[in-house]
Design a protein around this motif. Sequence first.
Motif, mmCIF file in Angstrom:
data_model
loop_
_atom_site.group_PDB
_atom_site.id
_atom_site.type_symbol
_atom_site.label_atom_id
_atom_site.label_comp_id
_atom_site.label_asym_id
_atom_site.label_seq_id
_atom_site.Cartn_x
_atom_site.Cartn_y
_atom_site.Cartn_z
ATOM 1 N N GLY A 281 0.782 -1.229 0.000
ATOM 2 C CA GLY A 281 0.000 0.000 0.000
ATOM 3 C C GLY A 281 0.812 1.277 0.000
ATOM 4 O O GLY A 281 0.223 2.365 -0.004
ATOM 5 N N ARG A 282 2.141 1.177 -0.027
ATOM 6 C CA ARG A 282 2.914 2.427 0.050
ATOM 7 C C ARG A 282 2.687 3.315 -1.176
ATOM 8 O O ARG A 282 2.597 4.548 -1.063
ATOM 9 C CB ARG A 282 4.404 2.154 0.243
ATOM 10 C CG ARG A 282 5.147 1.558 -0.937
ATOM 11 C CD ARG A 282 6.654 1.482 -0.641
ATOM 12 N NE ARG A 282 7.325 0.557 -1.528
ATOM 13 C CZ ARG A 282 7.969 0.920 -2.627
ATOM 14 N NH1 ARG A 282 8.019 2.181 -2.988
ATOM 15 N NH2 ARG A 282 8.577 0.017 -3.383
ATOM 16 N N GLU A 283 2.576 2.692 -2.354
ATOM 17 C CA GLU A 283 2.407 3.479 -3.576
ATOM 18 C C GLU A 283 1.071 4.208 -3.581
ATOM 19 O O GLU A 283 1.003 5.390 -3.933
ATOM 20 C CB GLU A 283 2.507 2.564 -4.807
ATOM 21 C CG GLU A 283 3.867 1.895 -4.974
ATOM 22 C CD GLU A 283 3.998 0.569 -4.220
ATOM 23 O OE1 GLU A 283 4.976 -0.142 -4.467
ATOM 24 O OE2 GLU A 283 3.118 0.255 -3.384
ATOM 25 N N LEU A 284 0.009 3.515 -3.167
ATOM 26 C CA LEU A 284 -1.331 4.096 -3.169
ATOM 27 C C LEU A 284 -1.492 5.168 -2.102
ATOM 28 O O LEU A 284 -2.138 6.200 -2.326
ATOM 29 C CB LEU A 284 -2.367 2.988 -2.936
ATOM 30 C CG LEU A 284 -3.821 3.444 -2.771
ATOM 31 C CD1 LEU A 284 -4.365 3.954 -4.102
ATOM 32 C CD2 LEU A 284 -4.681 2.311 -2.231
ATOM 33 N N VAL A 302 10.312 -4.662 -3.389
ATOM 34 C CA VAL A 302 10.498 -4.256 -4.778
ATOM 35 C C VAL A 302 9.679 -5.202 -5.647
ATOM 36 O O VAL A 302 9.706 -6.417 -5.468
ATOM 37 C CB VAL A 302 11.996 -4.267 -5.163
ATOM 38 C CG1 VAL A 302 12.606 -5.647 -5.028
ATOM 39 C CG2 VAL A 302 12.208 -3.711 -6.557
ATOM 40 N N GLY A 303 8.880 -4.638 -6.557
ATOM 41 C CA GLY A 303 7.998 -5.451 -7.382
ATOM 42 C C GLY A 303 6.588 -5.465 -6.831
ATOM 43 O O GLY A 303 6.195 -4.624 -6.016
ATOM 44 N N ASP A 304 5.805 -6.454 -7.268
ATOM 45 C CA ASP A 304 4.400 -6.529 -6.892
ATOM 46 C C ASP A 304 4.219 -7.140 -5.512
ATOM 47 O O ASP A 304 5.128 -7.754 -4.952
ATOM 48 C CB ASP A 304 3.633 -7.360 -7.921
ATOM 49 C CG ASP A 304 3.621 -6.703 -9.296
ATOM 50 O OD1 ASP A 304 3.792 -5.468 -9.371
ATOM 51 O OD2 ASP A 304 3.453 -7.434 -10.294
ATOM 52 N N TYR A 305 2.992 -6.983 -4.975
ATOM 53 C CA TYR A 305 2.635 -7.578 -3.696
ATOM 54 C C TYR A 305 1.882 -8.885 -3.969
ATOM 55 O O TYR A 305 2.169 -9.576 -4.934
ATOM 56 C CB TYR A 305 1.836 -6.577 -2.878
ATOM 57 C CG TYR A 305 2.633 -5.311 -2.626
ATOM 58 C CD1 TYR A 305 3.641 -5.278 -1.659
ATOM 59 C CD2 TYR A 305 2.425 -4.163 -3.386
ATOM 60 C CE1 TYR A 305 4.401 -4.131 -1.453
ATOM 61 C CE2 TYR A 305 3.181 -3.018 -3.184
ATOM 62 C CZ TYR A 305 4.173 -3.004 -2.220
ATOM 63 O OH TYR A 305 4.928 -1.883 -2.020
ATOM 64 N N LEU A 306 0.939 -9.249 -3.153
ATOM 65 C CA LEU A 306 0.262 -10.529 -3.351
ATOM 66 C C LEU A 306 -0.751 -10.473 -4.489
ATOM 67 O O LEU A 306 -0.649 -11.211 -5.465
ATOM 68 C CB LEU A 306 -0.398 -10.972 -2.043
ATOM 69 C CG LEU A 306 0.586 -11.289 -0.908
ATOM 70 C CD1 LEU A 306 -0.167 -11.605 0.371
ATOM 71 C CD2 LEU A 306 1.496 -12.448 -1.303
ATOM 72 N N THR A 307 -1.731 -9.597 -4.371
ATOM 73 C CA THR A 307 -2.732 -9.475 -5.437
ATOM 74 C C THR A 307 -2.826 -8.052 -5.965
ATOM 75 O O THR A 307 -3.705 -7.746 -6.772
ATOM 76 C CB THR A 307 -4.119 -9.914 -4.934
ATOM 77 O OG1 THR A 307 -4.548 -9.038 -3.882
ATOM 78 C CG2 THR A 307 -4.094 -11.353 -4.424
ATOM 79 N N THR A 308 -1.944 -7.167 -5.523
ATOM 80 C CA THR A 308 -1.930 -5.781 -5.987
ATOM 81 C C THR A 308 -0.555 -5.441 -6.539
ATOM 82 O O THR A 308 0.463 -5.974 -6.079
ATOM 83 C CB THR A 308 -2.289 -4.807 -4.852
ATOM 84 O OG1 THR A 308 -1.370 -4.993 -3.756
ATOM 85 C CG2 THR A 308 -3.706 -5.025 -4.359
ATOM 86 N N PRO A 309 -0.490 -4.560 -7.526
ATOM 87 C CA PRO A 309 0.802 -4.241 -8.138
ATOM 88 C C PRO A 309 1.607 -3.251 -7.313
ATOM 89 O O PRO A 309 1.045 -2.381 -6.633
ATOM 90 C CB PRO A 309 0.400 -3.632 -9.486
ATOM 91 C CG PRO A 309 -0.943 -3.013 -9.222
ATOM 92 C CD PRO A 309 -1.622 -3.914 -8.225
#
Length: 343
Positions: A281-284, A302-309
């Motif tokens: 959630g840091r990007e959002l 770095v990169g995607d999380y579990l189900t969110t980019p």
Amino acid sequence: MNSSTLTTNWEQLADLALNGHQLTYEQALSVLQADDDQLLPLLQAAFRVRRHYYGKRVKLNMIINAKSGLCPEDCGYCSQSIVSTAPVQKYSLLDKETLLAGACEAMNRQAGTYCIVASGRRPSGRELEQVIEAVQEIRATMPLKICACLGLLNDEQASQLATAGVHRYNHNLNTSRDHYDNITTTHSYEQREQTVEHVKQSGMSPCSGFIAGMGETDEQLVRLAFALRKLDADSIPVNFLNPIAGTPLEHQGRTPAMRGLRIVALLRLICPTKEIRVAGGRELNLRTLQPLALYAANSIFVGDYLTTPGQEATLDYQMIEDLGFEIEQNALAGDVPPVSACT
């Protein structure tokens, strides 16, 4: 306590942290309730503590969603839970070859730690064996630290993972004890604490953090921060809720960026020696203020999380460079593996 009375006192809080003293409840609360125009002095105080223990190094971590959906738990924030209607992929535990390929990708992204994360209440015996087999091969062929996050563990399972070579195990408290039943009812806060204790007893490094923005109060966040200090986890992921459509918390608003930065600063001052990771959630939530979080935190995914980019890795590298910081070199980089699984 009015935050304006603490305008010149943030450095005193840093002094307390650097000298091994715990902040009082009132001091901790004042961090969350500080005026926005106090953010830079507050971050400067947090940076003094961060720099003392970690310099300007930033540790990179990468997640692989090793098992998606199919979870019987009712966690209100999670798109993979049994109560979620979010359209996420659902699949059983990935095979060894796919987990090895993920480890290679972690190496390519300069991550020092590769995080194998699986949905579910706890791992089955078969799933545990699959993870152990992959971990053993990764450890034999790549200079990567391995973190596992497979749900609740008993002491025997923790011991098996430790023996296989898992360095760290993540199991978040997620929220404060007195807010927990508002978020999850299919397992308890105490069960999460017990899993972290099993991890500690096994010799693995304990990792435990939380998700901010789930309707908790300032007071509950402070109590949670003190609980994490008492738990003595080596690594503390600070997640910010990404309200996903189809989950019970889909209508929860995002955490304002400046509040998010105060939360990260709070964790640095309360848990000064620990790895503080700005996580999901840091990007959002932090948006254009993401770089400022690294004045308190010393670690990111770095990169995607579990189900969110997540954002593009190149943007993370650029952020670190523009701050005058540097990517932390893998602590195992000096170990020359007999075979490379990535060639």
